[in-house]
Design an enzyme around this catalytic site. Sequence first.
Site: not given
Length: 372
Positions: A162, A273
């Site tokens: 991320e 995710e």
Amino acid sequence: MLAAAAAMCFTSCNPKSEERTEVPFENSYCFGADMSFVLQAEQRGKTFLDTDNTPASPWQIMRSHGFNWGRLMICSEPSRLGQGIDYVLQGAAKLKEHGYHFALDYMLSDNWSNPMSQPMPESWKGKSGKELEQCLYDFVFSTMQQLKQADLLPEIVQIGNEISNGILWPYGRVFYSPEKAARSNWKEFTSLLKAGIKAVRDVDSKVQIMLHADFGGDRNFSSIFFSKMEEYGVDYDIIGYSFYPWSHGTLADLRDNLDYTIKTFGKSVIVIETCFYSEPSNYFEKKGHKAAYPETEEGQRQWLEAVNEVVMSAHDNKGLGVFWWEPMFGARGFFDKDGKARSVVDAFRKYALPLDRCDGNPRIWDFEDEDK
């Protein structure tokens, strides 16, 4: 269209596909889950049951329900999360034993890395920019080399987790607000990425490189971030998105962003995710907010089915799959308090099963009378 997507994904995700001599039923579209904490649960003595109450390991349960990819995270050492190279080698061996494809997530820290925190490993603090690039290169190269020597090389590697706000803060941090944009270190950030990518390519050039951002439903952020990757010449293969229903928009936002990303940057995409709660959470029902589905076990399964449908219908068959995070974590996981699998494990069933031919015949029917 699905057949074309399967063929495209198999060749793009599995660089060794041309070596296969048998016509497989399975393809490497990613019916995936992050399995970083499965081994820890087993080491604590936790036991598990399939949906029919049959005792089995999470590796077995998810595989039998059609999951074919597992992601493992790796931290620099010593790791507060216990996700060092020795642990990853054990997890990768489990993935191989149970027939999964393998994706590897470099956290590039001693602890969690995400948009709110990208902590510098303790042993790297105080080093110059060039020294940090070398540290990153050495870490990735060494760990990838160990995996290769053990015949456990991942097929997809993401450099950072991320990473929309950069990595190795404060050196590689970037900002987006007008008042802070001038403080962004895009050159430093992308130089670090390039060091990690080069390390992967130097170990095995066939491994696919993913850049993992957290704004799966946001076209504006996608435009800014991946345009910067182009501007600074970052070499990668796949765009990975996080897409959580309480943070990243609606399913329509996801659909539009995936199509925009594919058309604009020409990369294949994975929702690396996503998750949904199986009981009322502090994001939706406990705060009086409506979600796309009820926060129930059935709603949890419906969410994963819906996200997968969006990815499968992405432009130009460039949607490569979906991963769940995190199957071992409470109400957002795949197992209840007694270790029994929830119905979410069947979310991929209509696309992923059967796992093999069931009529007793071989996959390739080329017998003649004299062969009988």
